[in-house]
Design a protein around this motif. Structure first.
Motif, mmCIF file in Angstrom:
data_model
loop_
_atom_site.group_PDB
_atom_site.id
_atom_site.type_symbol
_atom_site.label_atom_id
_atom_site.label_comp_id
_atom_site.label_asym_id
_atom_site.label_seq_id
_atom_site.Cartn_x
_atom_site.Cartn_y
_atom_site.Cartn_z
ATOM 1 N N ALA A 98 6.638 7.922 4.672
ATOM 2 C CA ALA A 98 6.873 6.244 4.239
ATOM 3 C C ALA A 98 6.116 5.573 3.639
ATOM 4 O O ALA A 98 6.395 4.548 2.527
ATOM 5 C CB ALA A 98 6.756 6.334 6.219
ATOM 6 N N LEU A 99 5.104 6.658 2.904
ATOM 7 C CA LEU A 99 3.830 5.891 2.104
ATOM 8 C C LEU A 99 4.636 5.953 1.088
ATOM 9 O O LEU A 99 4.275 5.335 0.601
ATOM 10 C CB LEU A 99 2.819 6.629 2.270
ATOM 11 C CG LEU A 99 1.441 6.442 3.595
ATOM 12 C CD1 LEU A 99 0.690 7.030 3.671
ATOM 13 C CD2 LEU A 99 1.610 4.569 3.546
ATOM 14 N N VAL A 104 7.359 3.551 -3.581
ATOM 15 C CA VAL A 104 8.008 3.453 -4.735
ATOM 16 C C VAL A 104 9.115 2.350 -4.617
ATOM 17 O O VAL A 104 8.981 1.323 -5.955
ATOM 18 C CB VAL A 104 9.071 4.290 -3.912
ATOM 19 C CG1 VAL A 104 10.963 4.091 -4.745
ATOM 20 C CG2 VAL A 104 8.751 6.169 -4.800
ATOM 21 N N ALA A 105 8.868 1.490 -3.783
ATOM 22 C CA ALA A 105 9.569 0.117 -3.728
ATOM 23 C C ALA A 105 8.320 -0.964 -4.151
ATOM 24 O O ALA A 105 8.925 -1.610 -5.093
ATOM 25 C CB ALA A 105 9.592 -0.432 -1.713
ATOM 26 N N GLU A 106 7.287 -0.896 -4.760
ATOM 27 C CA GLU A 106 6.546 -1.734 -4.804
ATOM 28 C C GLU A 106 6.443 -1.525 -6.707
ATOM 29 O O GLU A 106 6.413 -2.681 -7.222
ATOM 30 C CB GLU A 106 4.535 -1.431 -4.256
ATOM 31 C CG GLU A 106 4.729 -2.128 -2.849
ATOM 32 C CD GLU A 106 4.589 -3.510 -2.605
ATOM 33 O OE1 GLU A 106 3.833 -3.775 -4.017
ATOM 34 O OE2 GLU A 106 4.517 -4.366 -2.006
ATOM 35 N N GLN A 107 6.154 -0.180 -6.545
ATOM 36 C CA GLN A 107 6.333 0.567 -8.098
ATOM 37 C C GLN A 107 8.007 -0.191 -9.040
ATOM 38 O O GLN A 107 8.008 -0.298 -9.888
ATOM 39 C CB GLN A 107 5.929 1.777 -8.579
ATOM 40 C CG GLN A 107 5.127 2.099 -7.986
ATOM 41 C CD GLN A 107 4.978 4.248 -7.653
ATOM 42 O OE1 GLN A 107 6.104 4.395 -7.840
ATOM 43 N NE2 GLN A 107 3.285 4.476 -7.545
ATOM 44 N N ASP A 111 13.159 -5.551 -3.518
ATOM 45 C CA ASP A 111 13.148 -7.583 -2.483
ATOM 46 C C ASP A 111 13.345 -6.413 -1.781
ATOM 47 O O ASP A 111 13.040 -7.662 -0.637
ATOM 48 C CB ASP A 111 14.380 -8.001 -3.150
ATOM 49 C CG ASP A 111 13.764 -8.319 -5.034
ATOM 50 O OD1 ASP A 111 12.866 -8.667 -5.529
ATOM 51 O OD2 ASP A 111 14.899 -8.037 -5.581
ATOM 52 N N LEU A 112 14.201 -5.619 -1.401
ATOM 53 C CA LEU A 112 13.838 -4.748 -0.315
ATOM 54 C C LEU A 112 14.497 -3.856 0.281
ATOM 55 O O LEU A 112 14.394 -3.018 -1.134
ATOM 56 C CB LEU A 112 15.541 -5.726 0.597
ATOM 57 C CG LEU A 112 16.565 -5.693 1.685
ATOM 58 C CD1 LEU A 112 14.949 -6.761 3.219
ATOM 59 C CD2 LEU A 112 17.684 -5.695 2.573
ATOM 60 N N ILE A 113 13.710 -3.795 1.618
ATOM 61 C CA ILE A 113 13.787 -1.564 2.294
ATOM 62 C C ILE A 113 15.109 -1.571 3.030
ATOM 63 O O ILE A 113 14.951 -2.218 4.030
ATOM 64 C CB ILE A 113 12.724 -1.610 2.154
ATOM 65 C CG1 ILE A 113 11.503 -1.162 0.843
ATOM 66 C CG2 ILE A 113 12.832 -0.071 2.571
ATOM 67 C CD1 ILE A 113 10.089 -1.028 1.506
ATOM 68 N N PHE A 114 16.190 -0.668 2.604
ATOM 69 C CA PHE A 114 17.469 -0.819 3.901
ATOM 70 C C PHE A 114 17.201 0.393 4.486
ATOM 71 O O PHE A 114 16.954 1.169 3.556
ATOM 72 C CB PHE A 114 18.530 -0.812 3.142
ATOM 73 C CG PHE A 114 20.094 -1.278 4.103
ATOM 74 C CD1 PHE A 114 20.546 -2.557 3.908
ATOM 75 C CD2 PHE A 114 20.845 -0.238 4.384
ATOM 76 C CE1 PHE A 114 21.270 -2.475 5.155
ATOM 77 C CE2 PHE A 114 21.474 -0.293 5.103
ATOM 78 C CZ PHE A 114 21.941 -1.337 5.459
ATOM 79 N N SER A 137 5.429 -0.877 9.894
ATOM 80 C CA SER A 137 4.309 -1.248 9.601
ATOM 81 C C SER A 137 3.028 -1.240 8.326
ATOM 82 O O SER A 137 1.805 -1.541 8.034
ATOM 83 C CB SER A 137 3.460 -0.370 10.062
ATOM 84 O OG SER A 137 2.853 1.029 10.592
ATOM 85 N N HIS A 138 3.260 -1.255 6.709
ATOM 86 C CA HIS A 138 2.700 0.035 5.500
ATOM 87 C C HIS A 138 3.312 -1.228 4.686
ATOM 88 O O HIS A 138 3.102 -1.195 3.500
ATOM 89 C CB HIS A 138 2.656 1.096 5.230
ATOM 90 C CG HIS A 138 1.326 2.180 6.487
ATOM 91 N ND1 HIS A 138 2.277 2.059 6.951
ATOM 92 C CD2 HIS A 138 0.269 2.309 6.690
ATOM 93 C CE1 HIS A 138 1.218 3.555 8.080
ATOM 94 N NE2 HIS A 138 0.467 3.387 7.538
ATOM 95 N N THR A 139 4.107 -1.952 4.827
ATOM 96 C CA THR A 139 4.298 -3.516 3.599
ATOM 97 C C THR A 139 4.779 -4.298 3.813
ATOM 98 O O THR A 139 5.014 -4.139 5.068
ATOM 99 C CB THR A 139 6.208 -2.248 3.770
ATOM 100 O OG1 THR A 139 6.788 -2.872 1.995
ATOM 101 C CG2 THR A 139 7.746 -2.915 4.157
ATOM 102 N N SER A 140 4.360 -5.146 3.431
ATOM 103 C CA SER A 140 4.729 -6.498 3.198
ATOM 104 C C SER A 140 6.634 -7.427 2.671
ATOM 105 O O SER A 140 6.933 -7.540 3.183
ATOM 106 C CB SER A 140 3.766 -7.260 2.407
ATOM 107 O OG SER A 140 3.871 -7.171 1.126
ATOM 108 N N LYS A 141 6.921 -5.668 2.111
ATOM 109 C CA LYS A 141 8.060 -6.212 1.835
ATOM 110 C C LYS A 141 9.184 -6.493 2.899
ATOM 111 O O LYS A 141 8.740 -5.870 4.386
ATOM 112 C CB LYS A 141 9.021 -5.279 1.461
ATOM 113 C CG LYS A 141 7.834 -5.458 -0.493
ATOM 114 C CD LYS A 141 8.564 -4.139 -1.849
ATOM 115 C CE LYS A 141 8.312 -4.216 -2.770
ATOM 116 N NZ LYS A 141 8.295 -5.768 -3.601
ATOM 117 N N PRO A 142 10.068 -7.055 2.626
ATOM 118 C CA PRO A 142 11.300 -6.481 3.680
ATOM 119 C C PRO A 142 11.936 -5.615 4.410
ATOM 120 O O PRO A 142 12.383 -5.645 3.028
ATOM 121 C CB PRO A 142 12.367 -8.040 3.656
ATOM 122 C CG PRO A 142 11.975 -8.332 2.432
ATOM 123 C CD PRO A 142 10.379 -8.335 1.906
ATOM 124 N N VAL A 143 12.185 -5.787 5.374
ATOM 125 C CA VAL A 143 13.098 -4.892 5.899
ATOM 126 C C VAL A 143 13.847 -4.526 6.792
ATOM 127 O O VAL A 143 14.092 -4.846 7.535
ATOM 128 C CB VAL A 143 12.078 -3.480 6.111
ATOM 129 C CG1 VAL A 143 12.515 -2.011 6.848
ATOM 130 C CG2 VAL A 143 10.923 -2.785 5.604
#
Length: 154
Positions: A98-99, A104-107, A111-114, A137-143
């Motif tokens: 998860a981390l 990876v989504a940040e780096q 824009d979105l994690i699916f 619980s660990h990302t501020s990106k939309p999931v």
């Protein structure tokens, strides 16, 4: 709305079904796809002084996990190519999947994690844990959670 969507897979049937749904969603959004497989880190034997000859070296393990990652990501790549969606595939290593997904989504500026959910609830979810819940619980990106209650084909 979304330019780059991170789609995760663990190689399971549910994950493959979710990934195909993610590619369809990316096509509708006109977004690119970053497909991700997170392999567990190499584990050294407990007693490093005594390594069995059959125990894989770290290099052998990494090569094998990259092959497995390539196999798991191939279905996403094929679905993306068939849908005319640009897709990049990535295998990463981490014990905390998860981390790593969040990192990876940040780096990669997604824009979105699916990702998928097995549809467990109550005690089953609590006891088994959930990579999806940890990502949430660990990302501020939309999931976007693609929920599949039954196994595909049943």
């Amino acid at each position: 709305m979304y330019r780059k969507i991170l789609i995760t897979t663990d190689g399971s049937a549910i994950s493959k079904h979710t990934a195909c749904a993610g590619v369809k969603f990316a096509r509708q959004m006109g977004a690119d796809v970053l497909a991700l497989y997170v392999a567990p880190d190499y584990q050294y034997p407990v007693y490093v002084e005594i390594i069995a000859p059959s125990y894989p070296s770290e290099e052998d393990y990494v090569a094998q996990m990259k092959r497995i990652g390539h196999e798991h990501l191939a279905s996403i790549l094929q679905a993306a190519q068939a849908a005319g969606v640009r897709c990049e595939c990535l295998t990463e290593f981490a014990d905390a999947a998860a981390l790593k997904i969040v990192a990876v989504a940040e780096q990669r500026q997604c824009d979105l994690i699916f990702m998928g959910s097995h549809g467990r609830s109550g005690w089953g979810q609590l006891l088994l844990g959930s990579v999806t819940n940890k990502v949430l619980s660990h990302t501020s990106k939309p999931v976007l959670v693609h929920r599949l209650i039954a196994e595909p084909g049943t």
